[in-house]
Structure formats: C-alpha cells, structure tokens
Design a protein around this motif. Structure first.
Motif: not given
Length: 173
Positions: A100-101, A104, A108
């Motif tokens: 998930r990081r 993200e 971004s």
C-alpha cells in the motif's frame, strides 16, 4: 515451510484465529488503512507474547528457568507452532502495508508529474522560455575571483635554481 489453515486453527485460540483469518488474501485487501494498522498492532502484541512464552518454555525444558506450573514443560512444539503462525501472519501484514505504501508513492509521483506538465504548458502558453536562468539577455561572464600572480615565471625559476645550488653546496661540506 507453509502452514495450512487447518494447522493454524489448531495452533491458535479462537480470538487469535479470527485475527489471523483477516490477514489472508481476500480479506486483508478489504481492510481500510486504520483497520490494517490496528490489526498489525494487535498481532504484533500477540506474537511478542507467544515469543516470550516459547522462550520461557525452552528455558524450562533445558532446566535453566523455574517452572511456571507444578512441573516443568516437557515439550514446546505447540508454542513454537503458534509463534511460527503469528510470525508468518506478521510477514503477510507487513507485506500488505509495504504494498500500500508503494502504491501511494507511485500515485503521488504520477500526480506530481501531471502537475509539472500543467505548469510547463501554462508557462509555454504565456510565452516564457522553459529555462529562465539566462533568458532574454544571454549568459554573462563571471569575473575571476583569484588574485593575479604578479611575479614573472622566469624570476621564480631563477630563485628555485639558486636554492638548489645553495643546498648542494651545504650538503657537499
């Protein structure tokens, strides 16, 4: 080595089994970020507790630690299995958090690239040059900051040679 779900259910208590079931593939992706963080915290506490218990039992078996019950433990296979299940669960959850990081971060980067492109196109539409460090007047020469050497090179060479000769005379004595 992989542990089947049946072996997981055998090694864990009912409430621990519910938590571990949430960490398997289809269920873990349906959790929100806050639920996932809470689950990681709970399972980390349970894993640490199981690790302490397994360590205590190993010490009892070796005869180094005092017995918790009436007699010292004879085997610790159950506590080792429980620890292995909870550790594997933590690896799965940490993998999901990392996935998930990275997702993200990728999103971004895409958003930043779109914003930069929009800014570049807006500047081009206004008529501004892309590289504005030397726009309109061109590049300008930068003055040399080092002090100019005023001694003639011939004079330096003459002094260097005179020093060599004087040193040779002193060494010959």
């Amino acid at each position: 080595m992989a542990i089947s779900r049946k072996e997981e259910a055998r090694a864990l208590s009912a409430d621990e089994h519910e938590l571990v079931e949430k960490s398997h593939h289809p269920a873990v992706q349906e959790l929100s970020d806050t639920e996932l963080a809470g689950l990681v915290k709970l399972l980390r506490e349970r894993r640490d507790k199981a690790q302490t218990e397994a360590h205590r039992r190993r010490r009892e078996i070796r005869g180094k630690g005092a017995a918790k019950g009436a007699s010292p433990s004879k085997a610790d296979a159950g506590s080792q299995r429980k620890l292995a299940v909870l550790a594997m669960t933590m690896r799965r959850l940490n993998g999901e958090v990392e996935r998930r990081r990275r997702l993200e971060a990728d999103l971004s980067q895409v958003a930043n690239a779109h914003r930069a492109l929009e800014m570049k196109q807006a500047a081009k539409a206004k008529g501004a040059d892309f590289n504005t460090r030397h726009a309109h007047k061109g590049m300008r020469a930068v003055a040399n900051q080092r002090a100019q050497n005023l001694v003639r090179p011939m004079e330096l060479g003459r002094q260097r040679q005179a020093a060599k000769v004087a040193q040779a005379k002193r060494d010959a004595r």
